[in-house]
Design an enzyme around this catalytic site. Structure first.
Site, mmCIF file in Angstrom:
data_model
loop_
_atom_site.group_PDB
_atom_site.id
_atom_site.type_symbol
_atom_site.label_atom_id
_atom_site.label_comp_id
_atom_site.label_asym_id
_atom_site.label_seq_id
_atom_site.Cartn_x
_atom_site.Cartn_y
_atom_site.Cartn_z
ATOM 1 N N ARG A 1 0.825 -1.220 0.000
ATOM 2 C CA ARG A 1 0.000 0.000 0.000
ATOM 3 C C ARG A 1 0.850 1.257 0.000
ATOM 4 O O ARG A 1 0.407 2.314 -0.467
ATOM 5 C CB ARG A 1 -0.995 -0.036 1.169
ATOM 6 C CG ARG A 1 -2.143 -1.014 0.930
ATOM 7 C CD ARG A 1 -3.088 -1.066 2.104
ATOM 8 N NE ARG A 1 -2.453 -1.489 3.321
ATOM 9 C CZ ARG A 1 -2.168 -2.747 3.631
ATOM 10 N NH1 ARG A 1 -2.481 -3.715 2.790
ATOM 11 N NH2 ARG A 1 -1.578 -3.048 4.766
ATOM 12 N N GLU B 1 5.131 -10.231 15.153
ATOM 13 C CA GLU B 1 4.604 -10.824 16.383
ATOM 14 C C GLU B 1 4.969 -12.310 16.432
ATOM 15 O O GLU B 1 5.389 -12.831 17.456
ATOM 16 C CB GLU B 1 3.092 -10.632 16.433
ATOM 17 C CG GLU B 1 2.525 -10.903 17.805
ATOM 18 C CD GLU B 1 1.049 -10.559 17.870
ATOM 19 O OE1 GLU B 1 0.495 -10.104 16.851
ATOM 20 O OE2 GLU B 1 0.468 -10.748 18.949
HETATM 21 P P1 AMP Z 1 4.485 -2.356 11.636
HETATM 22 O O1 AMP Z 1 5.766 -2.905 11.110
HETATM 23 O O2 AMP Z 1 3.936 -3.141 12.790
HETATM 24 O O3 AMP Z 1 4.581 -0.874 11.951
HETATM 25 O O4 AMP Z 1 3.396 -2.528 10.509
HETATM 26 C C1 AMP Z 1 3.291 -1.601 9.478
HETATM 27 C C2 AMP Z 1 3.011 -2.277 8.167
HETATM 28 O O5 AMP Z 1 2.008 -3.273 8.278
HETATM 29 C C3 AMP Z 1 2.501 -1.271 7.174
HETATM 30 O O6 AMP Z 1 3.106 -1.540 5.919
HETATM 31 C C4 AMP Z 1 1.002 -1.464 7.138
HETATM 32 O O7 AMP Z 1 0.530 -1.450 5.811
HETATM 33 C C5 AMP Z 1 0.765 -2.825 7.766
HETATM 34 N N1 AMP Z 1 -0.160 -2.790 8.909
HETATM 35 C C6 AMP Z 1 0.138 -3.044 10.198
HETATM 36 N N2 AMP Z 1 -0.941 -2.997 10.985
HETATM 37 C C7 AMP Z 1 -1.967 -2.662 10.158
HETATM 38 C C8 AMP Z 1 -3.378 -2.437 10.370
HETATM 39 N N3 AMP Z 1 -3.943 -2.529 11.586
HETATM 40 N N4 AMP Z 1 -4.127 -2.111 9.298
HETATM 41 C C9 AMP Z 1 -3.573 -1.996 8.063
HETATM 42 N N5 AMP Z 1 -2.274 -2.203 7.807
HETATM 43 C C10 AMP Z 1 -1.475 -2.535 8.843
#
Ligand code: AMP
Length: 180
Positions: free
Chosen positions: A68, A105
């Site tokens: 995205r 996770e």
């Molecule tokens: P993080 O590494 O945990 O910060 O996750 C960020 C990445 O995962 C981004 O590329 C987001 O597109 C996706 N992502 C994580 N959590 C969500 C969520 N609740 N809704 C949509 N996309 C998410």
């Protein structure tokens, strides 16, 4: 570009109304933030892209994170007259890459960028849709640094404050258009 004069508070409201929660997707307990209603609204999409680009007139490249992030980073790069660089999941890029793994996770994930994607000293803006735990953005920042480029900052549409993603990005300016 439309959206001229749209204030920061207005942008937050515009996003709030067009990013929908999908409970238990892709797995139980996760609330997925679905940006497709925002993308489908032309004036809202244009105003969002314009706001993401604010303050980054000097960047040479905009890095988008698969998948995205690509949708947002490419028009932001175009608006800034900057180059676009895809940061991709492992095994997708055809030429030589740097790879960076990070913890999920459960298990790990790996992102890659072409080794020649950024020239040393270039200024780079990282763009993604959601900042959650910060692992994805931190790995991307590390890839940019390994290329010898300089980070201008990270901009996301939406920050999930309760996951404290900023803590993984201590020395970087992080801007979210909406924080929940
Ligand atoms: P993080 O590494 O945990 O910060 O996750 C960020 C990445 O995962 C981004 O590329 C987001 O597109 C996706 N992502 C994580 N959590 C969500 C969520 N609740 N809704 C949509 N996309 C998410």
């Amino acid at each position: 570009m439309s959206g001229a004069g749209t204030g920061t508070a207005d942008i937050a409201e515009l996003l709030r109304a067009r990013i929908r929660d999908i409970p238990d997707y892709p797995q139980p307990g996760i609330v997925f933030k679905d940006i497709t209603p925002l993308l489908a609204d032309g004036p809202a999409f244009a105003a969002t892209v314009a706001e993401m680009a604010v303050g980054h007139a000097d960047v040479d490249k905009v890095a988008g994170i698969e998948a995205r992030g690509f949708i947002l980073a490419a028009p932001v790069a175009y608006a800034l007259n900057a180059g676009f660089v895809p940061v991709r999941k492992q095994g997708k890029l055809p030429a030589a890459t740097y790879a960076q793994s990070y913890a999920l996770e459960y298990g790990t994930a790996t992102l890659e960028v072409h080794t020649d994607a950024f020239a040393p000293g270039e200024r780079v803006l990282i763009v993604d849709d959601v900042l959650a735990t910060g692992g994805t953005a931190a790995a991307t920042a590390e890839l940019v640094r390994r290329c010898g480029a300089t980070l201008d900052g990270i901009v996301v549409l939406l920050e999930l404050d309760f996951l404290q993603g900023r803590a993984k990005l201590p020395e970087l300016p992080v801007r979210a258009l909406l924080t929940v």
